[in-house]
Write a protein that holds these residues in place. Sequence first.
Motif, mmCIF file in Angstrom:
data_model
loop_
_atom_site.group_PDB
_atom_site.id
_atom_site.type_symbol
_atom_site.label_atom_id
_atom_site.label_comp_id
_atom_site.label_asym_id
_atom_site.label_seq_id
_atom_site.Cartn_x
_atom_site.Cartn_y
_atom_site.Cartn_z
ATOM 1 N N TYR A 133 0.916 49.413 87.003
ATOM 2 C CA TYR A 133 1.131 49.543 85.569
ATOM 3 C C TYR A 133 1.657 48.217 85.029
ATOM 4 O O TYR A 133 2.371 47.489 85.722
ATOM 5 N N TYR A 189 11.599 59.677 81.380
ATOM 6 C CA TYR A 189 12.171 58.604 82.184
ATOM 7 C C TYR A 189 13.210 57.856 81.359
ATOM 8 O O TYR A 189 13.064 57.691 80.150
ATOM 9 N N HIS A 196 11.056 66.675 84.727
ATOM 10 C CA HIS A 196 9.699 66.885 84.263
ATOM 11 C C HIS A 196 9.420 68.373 84.143
ATOM 12 O O HIS A 196 10.101 69.208 84.742
ATOM 13 N N PRO A 211 11.593 52.347 85.598
ATOM 14 C CA PRO A 211 11.924 53.644 84.998
ATOM 15 C C PRO A 211 12.505 54.593 86.037
ATOM 16 O O PRO A 211 12.071 54.606 87.190
ATOM 17 N N TYR A 218 6.318 71.066 84.626
ATOM 18 C CA TYR A 218 4.983 71.398 85.103
ATOM 19 C C TYR A 218 4.637 72.713 84.411
ATOM 20 O O TYR A 218 5.140 73.756 84.792
ATOM 21 N N ALA A 240 0.208 62.760 96.773
ATOM 22 C CA ALA A 240 -0.878 63.612 96.277
ATOM 23 C C ALA A 240 -0.400 65.022 95.961
ATOM 24 O O ALA A 240 -0.837 65.638 94.995
ATOM 25 N N ALA A 241 0.514 65.539 96.771
ATOM 26 C CA ALA A 241 0.885 66.946 96.622
ATOM 27 C C ALA A 241 2.045 67.177 95.674
ATOM 28 O O ALA A 241 2.461 68.298 95.481
ATOM 29 N N PHE A 243 1.807 56.964 79.358
ATOM 30 C CA PHE A 243 3.125 56.765 78.768
ATOM 31 C C PHE A 243 3.053 56.588 77.267
ATOM 32 O O PHE A 243 2.094 56.004 76.731
ATOM 33 N N GLY A 244 4.085 57.067 76.601
ATOM 34 C CA GLY A 244 4.306 56.698 75.218
ATOM 35 C C GLY A 244 4.946 55.316 75.145
ATOM 36 O O GLY A 244 5.255 54.712 76.177
ATOM 37 N N VAL A 294 1.628 68.382 82.702
ATOM 38 C CA VAL A 294 2.902 67.862 83.173
ATOM 39 C C VAL A 294 3.435 66.848 82.161
ATOM 40 O O VAL A 294 2.682 65.979 81.695
ATOM 41 N N GLY A 299 -3.901 69.527 94.436
ATOM 42 C CA GLY A 299 -3.618 68.473 95.400
ATOM 43 C C GLY A 299 -3.903 67.075 94.911
ATOM 44 O O GLY A 299 -3.905 66.132 95.670
ATOM 45 N N LEU A 304 11.368 56.867 78.056
ATOM 46 C CA LEU A 304 9.912 56.928 78.095
ATOM 47 C C LEU A 304 9.452 58.350 78.397
ATOM 48 O O LEU A 304 9.932 58.979 79.330
ATOM 49 N N PHE A 341 -0.899 52.935 92.185
ATOM 50 C CA PHE A 341 -1.197 52.485 90.831
ATOM 51 C C PHE A 341 -0.487 51.160 90.567
ATOM 52 O O PHE A 341 0.566 50.870 91.136
ATOM 53 N N LYS A 364 -2.097 67.699 86.493
ATOM 54 C CA LYS A 364 -2.003 68.004 87.915
ATOM 55 C C LYS A 364 -3.059 69.033 88.248
ATOM 56 O O LYS A 364 -3.134 70.093 87.624
ATOM 57 N N ASN A 417 -3.500 64.232 91.362
ATOM 58 C CA ASN A 417 -2.803 63.962 90.106
ATOM 59 C C ASN A 417 -3.528 62.861 89.347
ATOM 60 O O ASN A 417 -3.918 61.854 89.925
ATOM 61 N N SER A 418 -3.662 63.057 88.071
ATOM 62 C CA SER A 418 -4.158 61.966 87.244
ATOM 63 C C SER A 418 -3.034 60.943 87.093
ATOM 64 O O SER A 418 -1.858 61.250 87.301
ATOM 65 N N PRO A 419 -3.368 59.718 86.728
ATOM 66 C CA PRO A 419 -2.318 58.741 86.448
ATOM 67 C C PRO A 419 -1.454 59.219 85.287
ATOM 68 O O PRO A 419 -1.865 60.059 84.490
ATOM 69 N N LEU A 420 -0.266 58.668 85.205
ATOM 70 C CA LEU A 420 0.604 58.982 84.081
ATOM 71 C C LEU A 420 0.187 58.189 82.854
ATOM 72 O O LEU A 420 -0.203 57.024 82.939
ATOM 73 N N TYR A 461 6.912 64.270 81.463
ATOM 74 C CA TYR A 461 8.040 63.639 82.151
ATOM 75 C C TYR A 461 8.923 62.917 81.129
ATOM 76 O O TYR A 461 8.445 62.409 80.122
ATOM 77 N N ASN A 472 4.594 65.947 92.045
ATOM 78 C CA ASN A 472 4.532 65.467 90.673
ATOM 79 C C ASN A 472 5.284 64.167 90.469
ATOM 80 O O ASN A 472 5.346 63.687 89.350
ATOM 81 N N LEU A 493 -1.599 51.807 82.292
ATOM 82 C CA LEU A 493 -2.258 51.782 83.590
ATOM 83 C C LEU A 493 -3.236 50.616 83.678
ATOM 84 O O LEU A 493 -4.107 50.447 82.819
ATOM 85 N N HIS A 552 2.148 57.543 94.260
ATOM 86 C CA HIS A 552 2.154 58.924 93.800
ATOM 87 C C HIS A 552 1.687 59.794 94.949
ATOM 88 O O HIS A 552 0.539 59.712 95.366
ATOM 89 N N LEU A 583 4.455 51.961 79.513
ATOM 90 C CA LEU A 583 3.681 51.437 80.622
ATOM 91 C C LEU A 583 2.211 51.775 80.432
ATOM 92 O O LEU A 583 1.858 52.900 80.058
#
Lengths: 115, 113
Positions: B36, A35, A48, A43, A50, B96-97, A106-107, A31, A99, A90, B34, A96, A101-104, A33, B99, B46, B94, B44
């Motif tokens: 940030y 912003y 985005h 942001p 997927y 869960a289901a 960012f650049g 994924v 069910g 950003l 989260f 993903k 999601n990892s944290p985002l 994104y 994006n 984490l 966030h 940002l």
Amino acid sequence: DAMVIQNPRYQVTQFGKPVTLSCSQTLNHNVMYWYQQKSSQAPKLLFHYYDKDFNNEADTPDNFQSRRPNTSFCFLDIRSPGLGDAAMYLCATSRKGQGNNSPLHFGNGTRLTVT
Amino acid sequence: AQSVTQLDSHVSVSEGTPVLLRCNYSSSYSPSLFWYVQHPNKGLQLLLKYTSAATLVKGINGFEAEFKKSETSFHLTKPSAHMSDAAEYFCVVHKAAGNKLTFGGGTRVLVKP
């Protein structure tokens, strides 16, 4: 180190002159994104991807487009920048799963100035 | 629908004193939460995340946050502020289901010598 890289860090463009911002990632996240962040604000999600599926936010102006030619790269195209489009842009990535999601990640962003 | 409220837009602390950044959320689903941090002209980073495991979450740079479901809160704390902690902090939900993330309005932290 795996990371999200945005180029350039600072971009100046003229009113109405198309501009492209780029983002690349070495995290192999599915994924990506884009912003927009204006001064002293949170942001705001523009759209985005997927995998190859593009997901546009309902309130993202048509002036903003995006391309994702492969997993690693994603571009933000602003067709006719206005003064109100001056902001920090950003790029972020996440993985993903089923069910969850990892944290985002960012650049460091590209700060766009419109003259 | 989900929302995030950061109760303080600005927090000013003296170096070496505790920091408390308050965050309340609402979500119809079991959220991931989260914090940030954003330093000037940077992306940002984490700090920490809560994903339904331990309610007290430890993060980087000495920060921690406690998830309190009964209070729908996820406040961020640090026992002793450092000058390098001066930055903008965002609490994020966030679902869960999906994006998408929902950001709080941000809290700008000023650390005085």
